[in-house]
Design an enzyme around this catalytic site. Sequence first.
Site, PDB file in Angstrom:
ATOM      1  CG  ASP A  49     -39.892  36.296  16.847  1.00 10.74           C
ATOM      2  OD1 ASP A  49     -38.945  36.994  16.410  1.00 10.74           O
ATOM      3  OD2 ASP A  49     -40.606  36.643  17.817  1.00 10.74           O
ATOM      4  CB  SER A  90     -36.407  39.314  20.280  1.00  9.10           C
ATOM      5  OG  SER A  90     -36.919  39.487  18.993  1.00  9.10           O
TER       6      SER A  90
END
EC number: 5.4.2.10
Length: 468
Positions: A258, A112
């Site tokens: 995301d 991430s």
Amino acid sequence: MVFTALDPLGVPLGTAQASFGTDGIRGRVGTLLTPAFILQVGYWCGQVLPDQGPVLIGMDSRSSGAMVASALTAGLTAAGREVWTLGLCPTPAVPGLIRKLGAAGGLMVSASHNPPEDNGIKVFGADGAKLSPAKQGLIEAGLRGEAIGDKGRPTITSCGPAYQRDELLSHYRDALLASVLHQRLDGVPIVLDLCWGAATACGAEVFAALGADLTVLHGEPDGSRINVGCGSTQLEPLRRAVIERGAIMGFAFDGDADRMLALDGQGRVVDGDHVLYLWGSDLQDQQALPQQRLVATVMSNLGFERAWQQRGGVLERTPVGDQHVYAAMVESNAALGGEQSGHILSAAHGLCGDGVLTALQLATLCHGRGLSLGEWLDQSFQAFPQKLVNVRVPDLERRMGWQHCEPLQEAVLAAEAAMGEDGRVLVRASGTEPLLRVMIEASDSAAVEFWTVQLADLAEQHLNRGCV
């Protein structure tokens, strides 16, 4: 949690501290994430996921991604599973394709927003949701050497096949365009910061397909620079580009795309709270928001909560982590939820945090109203002053058990008493990094500054030197 040497595949392992955190298994490549350990993760995922259908693997642009994906593939095929590798793709492409293709599950190789030296593994089940804590526990049990249905050593007839299926990403691109009903953005000046990461796979392509006048920053995949001085955690490059080029909005993504944060034409931040308020207001106006409910986390701003209540809405708070938001949305049949950090989940679009989809929604909603993002932001709420400080606490036991540090706990109670109903204190241990996060929020900015310094200093002093 310590995983000791195991041998279901004849592969010896050293000890490693690891468990599923708030967003999968994550750590430093070569320290926690060794090929042998990753192979075991793949193997036990293969034991836990449903038997029918292929297992999908996607990855962001990190230099270690191919190694991690290959080791996972080895473990999964050793467990007899068929593997389809998707190559470079945003995290939300994996659950979306799981549902579309009827796959048994999927794994996303990404850390991430973490630095390039880290990587991680997110695991999704056959429903496209992240694995439940119970199923995560089964994988952890397998890694500890506890039998959970081991099929034995792989043989020439028991190994599964693996296929490269990069072309499947086109389904995800099509779904992004369909999510905004192919509304046009002709000539709208927009800047995208793709962070050298997974958003480079399709972010610019879908905005260009809608006719936007694009400026793209960090637009190629670069595993050595992903998240470095750019993206959703470093907004200054995007802010400069938006202002210099006269754009009316800009969007910055994290490494696996995301989540996203937006800037208006003046460079003001539009975070996840503002996205929820603006998008939620639009759904509310359309009478498409069940129970007038939004789901957010404990990190969301108190100003957001009060403004939403003034609109007649309900704000349900969960612990930090989009899996908690997901669970609450499913339980309460909520249409929209998310995190201040930019993870936004929409029930109409698969209940998965998707930065590119969220950016498309914001852009088309603004354009459809004839507004710039700044003009729409002016219709939003006034946030309470809020400050978040990250205190580095490498010792996992001390970090997770900070509540047992009496001086720090006393200071938290004192801060809460001093600020009363017009303030909040949130102290929590990060589930993905060696950090204790201290957040203070109040109507009085001086109180925010004072108590943030007090609590951060106490945490540094006592948790890193022994709580006395």
